[in-house]
Design a protein around this motif. Sequence first.
Motif, PDB file in Angstrom:
ATOM      1  N   GLU A   1      -6.860 -62.816 -34.891  1.00  0.00           N
ATOM      2  CA  GLU A   1      -6.762 -61.230 -34.588  1.00  0.00           C
ATOM      3  C   GLU A   1      -8.077 -61.507 -35.495  1.00  0.00           C
ATOM      4  O   GLU A   1      -9.005 -60.668 -35.248  1.00  0.00           O
ATOM      5  CB  GLU A   1      -5.972 -60.276 -35.246  1.00  0.00           C
ATOM      6  CG  GLU A   1      -4.725 -60.675 -34.439  1.00  0.00           C
ATOM      7  CD  GLU A   1      -3.632 -59.677 -34.419  1.00  0.00           C
ATOM      8  OE1 GLU A   1      -3.020 -58.948 -35.870  1.00  0.00           O
ATOM      9  OE2 GLU A   1      -3.335 -58.946 -33.080  1.00  0.00           O
TER      10      GLU A   1
ATOM     11  N   THR B   1     -11.327 -60.065 -33.585  1.00  0.00           N
ATOM     12  CA  THR B   1     -12.439 -58.918 -34.030  1.00  0.00           C
ATOM     13  C   THR B   1     -13.855 -59.713 -34.297  1.00  0.00           C
ATOM     14  O   THR B   1     -14.790 -58.188 -33.459  1.00  0.00           O
ATOM     15  CB  THR B   1     -11.638 -58.246 -35.476  1.00  0.00           C
ATOM     16  OG1 THR B   1     -10.803 -58.157 -35.308  1.00  0.00           O
ATOM     17  CG2 THR B   1     -12.559 -56.857 -35.783  1.00  0.00           C
TER      18      THR B   1
ATOM     19  N   ASN C   1     -15.408 -60.303 -30.855  1.00  0.00           N
ATOM     20  CA  ASN C   1     -16.065 -58.973 -30.763  1.00  0.00           C
ATOM     21  C   ASN C   1     -16.804 -58.263 -30.250  1.00  0.00           C
ATOM     22  O   ASN C   1     -17.373 -57.655 -29.765  1.00  0.00           O
ATOM     23  CB  ASN C   1     -14.843 -57.621 -29.993  1.00  0.00           C
ATOM     24  CG  ASN C   1     -13.212 -58.301 -29.096  1.00  0.00           C
ATOM     25  OD1 ASN C   1     -13.847 -59.412 -28.243  1.00  0.00           O
ATOM     26  ND2 ASN C   1     -11.966 -57.913 -29.581  1.00  0.00           N
ATOM     27  N   ASN C   2     -17.045 -57.994 -32.177  1.00  0.00           N
ATOM     28  CA  ASN C   2     -18.077 -57.969 -33.320  1.00  0.00           C
ATOM     29  C   ASN C   2     -19.688 -58.411 -32.147  1.00  0.00           C
ATOM     30  O   ASN C   2     -20.694 -57.686 -31.432  1.00  0.00           O
ATOM     31  CB  ASN C   2     -17.980 -57.685 -34.396  1.00  0.00           C
ATOM     32  CG  ASN C   2     -17.962 -56.889 -34.517  1.00  0.00           C
ATOM     33  OD1 ASN C   2     -17.482 -55.821 -34.451  1.00  0.00           O
ATOM     34  ND2 ASN C   2     -17.042 -57.041 -35.901  1.00  0.00           N
TER      35      ASN C   2
ATOM     36  N   TYR D   1      -9.210 -66.019 -23.947  1.00  0.00           N
ATOM     37  CA  TYR D   1      -8.980 -64.760 -24.176  1.00  0.00           C
ATOM     38  C   TYR D   1      -7.108 -65.218 -23.839  1.00  0.00           C
ATOM     39  O   TYR D   1      -6.465 -65.013 -25.265  1.00  0.00           O
ATOM     40  CB  TYR D   1      -8.731 -63.867 -23.469  1.00  0.00           C
ATOM     41  CG  TYR D   1      -8.400 -62.272 -23.769  1.00  0.00           C
ATOM     42  CD1 TYR D   1      -7.633 -61.165 -23.828  1.00  0.00           C
ATOM     43  CD2 TYR D   1      -8.771 -61.804 -25.880  1.00  0.00           C
ATOM     44  CE1 TYR D   1      -7.218 -60.143 -24.702  1.00  0.00           C
ATOM     45  CE2 TYR D   1      -8.173 -61.554 -26.856  1.00  0.00           C
ATOM     46  CZ  TYR D   1      -8.337 -59.707 -25.990  1.00  0.00           C
ATOM     47  OH  TYR D   1      -7.454 -58.493 -26.299  1.00  0.00           O
TER      48      TYR D   1
ATOM     49  N   GLN E   1      -4.702 -65.779 -28.249  1.00  0.00           N
ATOM     50  CA  GLN E   1      -3.424 -64.921 -28.163  1.00  0.00           C
ATOM     51  C   GLN E   1      -1.963 -65.419 -28.187  1.00  0.00           C
ATOM     52  O   GLN E   1      -1.555 -65.039 -29.510  1.00  0.00           O
ATOM     53  CB  GLN E   1      -3.194 -63.819 -26.601  1.00  0.00           C
ATOM     54  CG  GLN E   1      -4.750 -62.331 -26.728  1.00  0.00           C
ATOM     55  CD  GLN E   1      -3.973 -61.813 -25.479  1.00  0.00           C
ATOM     56  OE1 GLN E   1      -3.741 -62.319 -24.326  1.00  0.00           O
ATOM     57  NE2 GLN E   1      -4.511 -60.429 -25.796  1.00  0.00           N
TER      58      GLN E   1
ATOM     59  N   HIS F   1       0.792 -58.047 -24.972  1.00  0.00           N
ATOM     60  CA  HIS F   1      -0.446 -58.503 -25.204  1.00  0.00           C
ATOM     61  C   HIS F   1      -0.275 -60.029 -23.807  1.00  0.00           C
ATOM     62  O   HIS F   1      -1.369 -59.834 -23.000  1.00  0.00           O
ATOM     63  CB  HIS F   1      -0.670 -58.632 -26.530  1.00  0.00           C
ATOM     64  CG  HIS F   1      -1.412 -57.848 -27.440  1.00  0.00           C
ATOM     65  ND1 HIS F   1      -0.680 -57.787 -27.340  1.00  0.00           N
ATOM     66  CD2 HIS F   1      -2.666 -56.992 -26.698  1.00  0.00           C
ATOM     67  CE1 HIS F   1      -1.269 -56.237 -29.085  1.00  0.00           C
ATOM     68  NE2 HIS F   1      -1.886 -56.196 -27.944  1.00  0.00           N
TER      69      HIS F   1
ATOM     70  N   LYS G   1     -12.218 -50.529 -29.341  1.00  0.00           N
ATOM     71  CA  LYS G   1     -13.179 -51.493 -28.806  1.00  0.00           C
ATOM     72  C   LYS G   1     -12.374 -52.730 -28.463  1.00  0.00           C
ATOM     73  O   LYS G   1     -11.913 -53.124 -27.348  1.00  0.00           O
ATOM     74  CB  LYS G   1     -14.195 -51.815 -29.738  1.00  0.00           C
ATOM     75  CG  LYS G   1     -15.269 -52.704 -29.066  1.00  0.00           C
ATOM     76  CD  LYS G   1     -16.161 -53.377 -29.883  1.00  0.00           C
ATOM     77  CE  LYS G   1     -16.363 -54.477 -30.635  1.00  0.00           C
ATOM     78  NZ  LYS G   1     -17.149 -54.029 -31.406  1.00  0.00           N
ATOM     79  N   ASN G   2     -11.685 -53.126 -29.582  1.00  0.00           N
ATOM     80  CA  ASN G   2     -10.276 -54.377 -29.602  1.00  0.00           C
ATOM     81  C   ASN G   2      -9.550 -54.281 -28.966  1.00  0.00           C
ATOM     82  O   ASN G   2      -8.865 -55.619 -28.764  1.00  0.00           O
ATOM     83  CB  ASN G   2     -10.284 -54.804 -31.010  1.00  0.00           C
ATOM     84  CG  ASN G   2     -11.053 -55.251 -32.126  1.00  0.00           C
ATOM     85  OD1 ASN G   2     -12.034 -56.654 -31.452  1.00  0.00           O
ATOM     86  ND2 ASN G   2     -11.878 -54.882 -32.881  1.00  0.00           N
TER      87      ASN G   2
ATOM     88  N   ILE H   1     -10.757 -54.758 -25.392  1.00  0.00           N
ATOM     89  CA  ILE H   1     -11.883 -55.935 -24.511  1.00  0.00           C
ATOM     90  C   ILE H   1     -10.587 -57.142 -24.226  1.00  0.00           C
ATOM     91  O   ILE H   1      -9.538 -57.052 -24.997  1.00  0.00           O
ATOM     92  CB  ILE H   1     -12.751 -56.324 -25.684  1.00  0.00           C
ATOM     93  CG1 ILE H   1     -13.520 -55.862 -25.843  1.00  0.00           C
ATOM     94  CG2 ILE H   1     -13.187 -57.893 -25.057  1.00  0.00           C
ATOM     95  CD1 ILE H   1     -14.616 -56.381 -27.081  1.00  0.00           C
TER      96      ILE H   1
ATOM     97  N   ASN I   1      -8.476 -56.792 -22.072  1.00  0.00           N
ATOM     98  CA  ASN I   1      -6.508 -55.755 -21.842  1.00  0.00           C
ATOM     99  C   ASN I   1      -7.232 -54.631 -20.333  1.00  0.00           C
ATOM    100  O   ASN I   1      -7.723 -53.378 -21.200  1.00  0.00           O
ATOM    101  CB  ASN I   1      -6.088 -55.461 -22.498  1.00  0.00           C
ATOM    102  CG  ASN I   1      -5.979 -56.627 -24.090  1.00  0.00           C
ATOM    103  OD1 ASN I   1      -5.123 -57.112 -23.194  1.00  0.00           O
ATOM    104  ND2 ASN I   1      -6.163 -56.625 -24.617  1.00  0.00           N
TER     105      ASN I   1
END
Lengths: 231, 661
Positions: free
Chosen positions: A86, A90, A93-94, A107, A111, A134, B34-35, B38, B40
């Motif tokens: 995780e 993050t 995503n940044n 993705y 996951q 998820h 944001k997390n 993304i 989903n």
Amino acid sequence: MERGLLLERGPVDGGVEKEEWMELLSGHHVGRAEMNKLIMNYLVTEGFKESAEKFRLESGIQPSIDLNELDDRIKIREEIQNGNIESAITMVNNLHPELLDNDRYLYFHLQQQHLIELIRDGRVEAALDYAQTHLAERGEENPSILSELERTLALLAFEEPEKSPFGDLLLLCQRQKVASELNAAILETDATPKLANLLKLLLWSQEELDKKKIRYPRMTDIATGTIEAPK
Amino acid sequence: MLFASMEIDDQGGWFDTLHSDEPEKWQDALLWLKNSVIGNNKQKQNAINHGIIPRLLQWLVDGDAPQHLRLEAAIIMGSMAKGTAENINTLVEEGCVSVLLKGLKSPDQAFVESCLRCLRTIFLHNSNCGSLIYQEPSIVEDLVEIMPRSVCTQECVANILASSCKEPEHQSKLCECGLIPKLVDLLAGKVYKVQMPVLKCLAGIVRENGENCVVALTAMHNNVPLPDMLVQLMLRDRTSEMQIVAAKVLAYLCGGGALAPQDPRIISKTLPCLIRMCSRDRTLEENVEGAETLAYLLEQDGELQRVAAVSDHIIKTLAEYLKYTDVQQINRCGKRIDINWGIEMKQAAFKAFAALGANEESIRKQVIETEHLMEYVVVGLNSGNMKVAAAAIRCLHSLSRSVQLLRTTIQDHGVWKPLMKIIQEGPEELLPVASSTLCNLLLEFSPSKECILDCGAISVLVNLAARPEPNLRLNGIWGLMNLTFQVEQKVKTKVVESIGTERLFRLLSDPDANIVMKTLGLLRNLLSNKLHIDHIMGMYGNQIMQAVVFILEGEHPIQVKEQTLCILANVADGDKAKDLIMGNEDMLKKLMNYMQYQPDVSLQIAAVACISNLIWSGEDGACARQAKLSEMGVQTLLQKLLSTTDTVLFEKVRTAVQQFS
């Protein structure tokens, strides 16, 4: 690169003996500069920053990118190799906010790895919850991932999942696989080091020769470069 | 970790924070959001349901809000746009586009790029956005100015503009802003993910726009003109998607008149590339796009058609398209699109065949003789799907230019019913091509004219002849003309009854000379065959004579007058109808004048033919007629004409002279 090997046109079933082969090989010269470029390319692609820096100083070859850009990729790879999925997500995503939206399959693998880590820690309820919250959606979007998902969830059915038929998912090299996949996606272009491509070409060529039943000395161990005489 | 063990229920807490008056917590909440969204789609929808869009817009609109919050808001908005089509619609409806466009004025590069990414995603997946960038004049200029800054801005702006150049006004505006040279520079940059949208943008901006084509033709980078750059991008070591778009741009340049069809870049590079795209080893998407672009290119020139027809068994390859029946699902970023490949492939093939056979009979023959092809065309005509039916009609229209080759098809496969149906019930835009096809097919006077009539052809054509649009009127009257060629009397009568003499004579004063000619042609066909002539003149003799006078006395091109005289000659052939001319002194004087008409000999020929019929010896009353005409000086006139150098006129005159016994 020099032109390919010039074989004499003997009868096809004549084949080539090892001695002749080695002689032909030694007649070909691959320049040092070319070799160094291949090595630098490998180090940069795989994210070995310190080595790339040192190699740059020793060989004088310039890397194709600014080595500081490697830092982010290295950090992300480290997080995955430590099982902190995780945190890695993050970070991605940044740095690259569109990546995981664009590549849902990647993705899913991230996951899935997180799920595997939960199972490894014995957190069964958390794992089930995570899968439900998820991963179900991934299955709706892309039914072809369902079998991969099933295998992962099946681990929960076993007292000792590492001994189950799907135990290979718990191996640490599985983390490596995901890390490489993510690395490739971040690099966008064909992220296979050119060295790897060359080796693939070698293996493919041997396969083609085998199909035509030609006798020739094969390279049987890529890592050591061992060539064996034809039988 | 922020969300590792977060239950769904706790989410409400984060949403509350975002809506709350606790600015110090917003950053964390946005990070969580944001997390969460993304990757989903469910979470994106969840966020929308919690009213996140207006909240994000508040930050985006507020220029004084902290920059890091605005940036996160733009990024999150960008992620929302990667959701379902409904998500994107929601974004558009809530007015996100104009807010994001305003955001482009910010000095913060990272913020501008995030806005651009979101806009790019929206524009790519929502076709309603095309005109939004033109709502304020400065938007387009800003976009063009921002474009070169970074790979991100290049890729995003090119994509946005590529989605926004469908209308001619838009194309002009983009060209005025100096876009084309900038695009050419980017094309030379060799960054693949920039080159692709640049190519698409170029294609959109030059399509059917002659002025933009000229600008594109002369645009250069490092002294290499754009067309040469495009040829490089069509080489086989490029991806198919790049080859095909580069080929499209060149095809549009040719269609826009900037590149000649004989230009080697077109005939030797673009054409083979498009034909390659049609081959079996390509994807269906490439096949469809390749065939459609090929059709567009081939329409430009007969030479291209000839070369294409002998390239790589293209006719056979395209015929294979007709066999596809699948419907396939395509997954793009979580969105499922259903494409009916059966329909797409068929309509693409029909379009290509229509273009291939446009000019050359030998090519049409090859197409028609391809196994099962005409059956597929007829099935296509009957298709409930308008796209396929329209393409099938265009194909049939093209092939109908060699109507005699279609004889078996017309007989065996029954094209009339579906053709009539399309004319009577189909969309307006198909009328011209459908009615032209009907005209062509009516030329073939096989026994199956029965079934055409049964299908109500006469009333269809009569309706067309009454339309305000000249091209449709022409097809209507042309069809009637073809229909009445060598047909039975009862059909001729039916035609005249259906159209009515009033409509017929109104057409004779039509501003379009072609229409007048075809109406005269119709009259001529009606008045062929001795028995029919007397019958029709018996019913409509006065009106017809009036019409003849009307035309002869009016301002009309020579061909029109010639046709009219030919009609008069036909009237003169009828046993009883002759009297209508003989009794009209004025008409006889006119005939004598036309016998002497200079310089165009065709009127003389027609006039002499008429006289010839009037005086034909052996028919009842011939002597009296000969005497009367002789008295008027016709015989003398004929004798004088024997000295003509024109062989056709000479023959006619000699025949006439021989009648005087």
